[in-house]
Each structure stands twice: as structure tokens, then as C-alpha cells.
Design an enzyme around this catalytic site. Structure first.
Site, PDB file in Angstrom:
ATOM      1  CG  HIS A 288      20.672  28.153  -3.111  1.00 44.12           C
ATOM      2  ND1 HIS A 288      21.474  29.055  -2.441  1.00 44.12           N
ATOM      3  CD2 HIS A 288      19.992  28.869  -4.033  1.00 44.12           C
ATOM      4  CE1 HIS A 288      21.282  30.258  -2.947  1.00 44.12           C
ATOM      5  NE2 HIS A 288      20.381  30.172  -3.903  1.00 44.12           N
TER       6      HIS A 288
ATOM      7  CB  THR B  68      11.347  19.209 -14.997  1.00 37.82           C
ATOM      8  OG1 THR B  68      11.920  20.513 -15.184  1.00 37.82           O
ATOM      9  CG2 THR B  68      10.331  19.257 -13.885  1.00 37.82           C
TER      10      THR B  68
ATOM     11  CG  ASP C  20      -0.206   0.025   2.533  1.00 35.56           C
ATOM     12  OD1 ASP C  20       1.053  -0.005   2.526  1.00 35.56           O
ATOM     13  OD2 ASP C  20      -0.869   0.085   3.582  1.00 35.56           O
TER      14      ASP C  20
ATOM     15  CG  ASP D 209      18.656  30.068 -11.861  1.00 38.25           C
ATOM     16  OD1 ASP D 209      19.663  30.155 -11.158  1.00 38.25           O
ATOM     17  OD2 ASP D 209      17.805  29.161 -11.718  1.00 38.25           O
TER      18      ASP D 209
ATOM     19  NE  ARG E 134      10.791  26.483 -11.824  1.00 36.39           N
ATOM     20  CZ  ARG E 134      11.226  25.289 -12.243  1.00 36.39           C
ATOM     21  NH1 ARG E 134      10.397  24.449 -12.800  1.00 36.39           N
ATOM     22  NH2 ARG E 134      12.489  24.951 -12.104  1.00 36.39           N
TER      23      ARG E 134
ATOM     24  CE  LYS F 176      14.881  28.835 -13.070  1.00 30.17           C
ATOM     25  NZ  LYS F 176      15.352  27.611 -12.404  1.00 30.17           N
TER      26      LYS F 176
HETATM   27  C1  R5P Z   1      16.097  26.344  -8.759  1.00 30.14           C
HETATM   28  O1  R5P Z   1      16.198  27.530  -8.863  1.00 30.14           O
HETATM   29  C2  R5P Z   1      17.235  25.405  -8.871  1.00 30.14           C
HETATM   30  O2  R5P Z   1      18.458  26.052  -8.700  1.00 30.14           O
HETATM   31  C3  R5P Z   1      17.229  24.630 -10.188  1.00 30.14           C
HETATM   32  O3  R5P Z   1      17.540  25.496 -11.253  1.00 30.14           O
HETATM   33  C4  R5P Z   1      15.894  24.002 -10.444  1.00 30.14           C
HETATM   34  O4  R5P Z   1      15.472  23.314  -9.314  1.00 30.14           O
HETATM   35  C5  R5P Z   1      15.942  23.046 -11.618  1.00 30.14           C
HETATM   36  O5  R5P Z   1      14.660  22.525 -11.815  1.00 30.14           O
HETATM   37  P1  R5P Z   1      14.217  21.897 -13.188  1.00 30.14           P
HETATM   38  O6  R5P Z   1      15.201  20.832 -13.527  1.00 30.14           O
HETATM   39  O7  R5P Z   1      12.850  21.353 -12.900  1.00 30.14           O
HETATM   40  O8  R5P Z   1      14.173  22.987 -14.208  1.00 30.14           O
END
Ligand code: R5P
Length: 304
Positions: free
Chosen positions: A132, A232, A32, A176, A202, A200
Site C-alpha cells: 500500500h 511495532t 561483519d 486507521d 503518529r 490514528k
Molecule cells: C501504516 O499506516 C500501516 O498500515 C500500519 O498500520 C502500520 O505500519 C503499523 O505499524 P505499527 O505496528 O508500528 O504500529
């Protein structure tokens, strides 16, 4: 002093470096989905009065941070019932760290609550790798009772690249702004003078990532894209694509935590990466770099 953890190469290495006994942790998962981490001891006397180092890693691509956290909490509470002298937790990947604030009204400050829960479960010291907390400066902003220690996973990654590649006019790219400090650390170790950060954004609802590039001179040069996490793969793949489009000679992707949700690695490969290099903070059979030396070093300094 004893070490408790799954009987694998990572934990055996730490046990050897500390000259300590590894007491295996057996993880059982019921049909489960409930988990049952069992410490393979004779009885509580194996733990009573001891300094216990409990080291546990999440599996890459498992997408099971909740199982991982539950395994940690159940084991900490279980250890505490046997009255150890103190418990040092080695959790190389700190789950929920990215949700260190409520981005939208009503959301939890998950990282803070995870830290509180670990303290409640009786941990005295937490050793983690390149965690971080974007909006917090240090680990002690989260922990009120326990001591938090953050080891750099970028140092062994950069040393690996330095020792294994003949780089041609290298440029280090952070995907980023927040990753710029790591690009700088990398550049220093590699003795490279050029590093930069992309921008970047999101989408908070859909998770879609947009990457913006200003001036980027990478034509004919080796590019190293550096980040803490690949989840991802969207952030890393976008940065790789931009470098490839601008004529980079080779793009090497370096990241500490290979969380790697399904399809992430394929996304990076498709973007044109030459090599993807990650550490063993998560259980991943393709990890090329180990953080065990850094962890053992810090553990030895705490134990003195
Ligand atoms: C977030 O700011 C982290 O430093 C990574 O850039 C982020 O977690 C990467 O996530 P993903 O692979 O989903 O783009």
C-alpha cells in the site's frame, strides 16, 4: 522457466504449482554483516535464455530490511550477468513502502528510490502482496520500466477466518482510515455488514501512536481488526484495546505482513487479542495463511 529462491516450503509450493524447477539460493552472512546470496547452479547456462522467477522473503522479527534488499539486488544483478530472457521478482513484502513521500524536509522518498533501484538491477516484473503506497494510487506510479503487480493478501486471510470461525455478529475494524478499504474487503468476503475505521495519529519524531474512537458498538460481538502490517504492534494493540474496553466478545487480529519488531506480538497479546492471524509473506513459523496460491495464479497468467 526456472524458479530461484531459498529451498523452503513457500518456494517449493510455488515451484510445484508452476511445474518448474527450484534452483536453491543459499544465503551466507559474514561475521561483519555482509551478505552473500549464492545461486546453486552448475554454470550460467542454467539461466541463459530462461524466464527466471526469483522469489525472496524477509524474516519476521529480524528487523533486517536492508539485508533483505541487498540480497535481492545482488541476486538480480548476478542473474542478469547470465543473460536470462527476463526476470520476474516475487517480493511479497515490499520494504520501504511506507516512506513513499518525504514527510519532513530532507527525508528521502524511499519507496520510489527502491523501485528505481530494482529496475536498475534489471527486473522486468515485480509481484508483491498488499503493498500500500499510501500517497500513490497504483504500482505503476512507482515503476517506469518494470511491470508492478500487487496481489491481495486480504482475500486468503478473510477466507481463512470465514472457514475457521463461527462469528457472532461480527464487526470489522480498521485501525486507521487508510485501512478502511481492507476492512470493507474483509466484510464483503465474510458477508458481514458492519465495518468501520478508527482514527490514528503518529508522532513523526517519537513514533508514538494515538488512536481516536468515535461511536463503536461492539459489546458482546466478535471483532476482527484488519491491517496490512504489524511492525511495532502499536497500531494493532491500540485498536484491540479499544474493542476489549467496549466489551467485545472476542477480538481477532488479522494482518498480511508479520514484520513483528521485538515485543510486537507480546503487545498485541497483552492488549487482549483472542487470536493473531497473519500470512506467510514473511518467514514466520506461526503464519496460518498462505499467499502462494494467489502468487502462483498471477505468475501463471503472466507466463501465458
Ligand atoms: C501504516 O499506516 C500501516 O498500515 C500500519 O498500520 C502500520 O505500519 C503499523 O505499524 P505499527 O505496528 O508500528 O504500529
Amino acid at each position: 522457466m526456472i524458479i530461484v529462491g531459498v529451498d523452503d516450503g513457500f518456494n517449493r509450493k510455488i515451484a510445484n504449482q508452476l511445474d518448474a524447477k527450484l534452483i536453491p539460493l543459499e544465503i551466507r552472512r559474514f561475521p561483519d554483516g555482509e551478505v552473500c546470496p549464492r545461486i546453486l547452479i552448475k554454470d550460467d547456462n542454467d539461466i541463459k535464455g530462461e524466464t527466471v522467477i526469483f522469489t525472496h522473503r524477509m524474516r519476521a522479527s529480524s528487523c533486517r530490511p536492508n539485508d533483505y534488499l541487498t540480497e535481492i539486488l545482488l541476486t538480480l544483478l548476478n542473474l542478469n550477468e547470465a543473460n536470462p530472457r527476463r526476470i520476474i521478482l516475487v517480493a511479497p513484502y515490499f520494504v520501504y513502502a511506507r516512506q513513499d513521500t518525504a514527510f519532513r524536509v530532507g527525508e528521502p522518498k524511499s519507496a520510489k528510490y527502491v523501485a528505481k533501484t530494482l529496475e536498475w538491477a534489471g527486473v522486468d516484473v515485480i509481484v508483491t502482496v498488499s503493498t500500500h503506497f499510501h500517497r500513490m494510487k497504483t504500482m505503476s506510479d512507482f515503476f517506469t520500466k518494470a511491470q508492478g503487480i500487487n496481489v491481495s493478501g486480504f482475500t486468503p486471510l478473510a477466507k481463512y477466518v470465514k472457514n475457521n470461525y463461527e462469528l457472532h455478529k461480527p464487526v470489522i475494524i480498521a485501525p486507521d482510515e487508510e485501512a478502511k478499504i481492507w476492512a470493507e474487503e474483509f466484510a464483503k468476503i465474510l458477508g458481514a455488514k458492519d465495518y468501520t475505521a478508527l482514527k490514528k495519529e503518529r508522532d513523526l519524531d517519537t513514533g508514538e501512536i494515538r488512536t481516536y474512537v468515535g461511536e463503536l458498538d461492539v459489546k458482546g460481538r466478535d471483532v476482527i481488526v484488519v491491517d496490512d502490517i504489524v511492525s511495532t504492534g502499536g497500531t494493532m494493540a491500540n485498536a484491540i484495546l479499544e474493542a476489549v474496553r467496549r466489551g467485545a466478545r472476542r477480538v481477532i487480529s488479522c494482518f498480511v505482513h508479520p514484520v513483528l519488531a521485538p515485543g510486537a506480538l507480546e503487545k498485541i497479546m497483552k492488549a487482549g487479542v483472542f487470536e493473531a492471524i497473519a500470512t506467510d509473506t514473511l518467514v514466520w513459523d506461526k503464519a496460518k495463511v498462505t499467499v502462494t496460491n494467489e502468487i502462483s495464479k498471477v505468475l501463471l497468467s503472466i507466463l501465458q
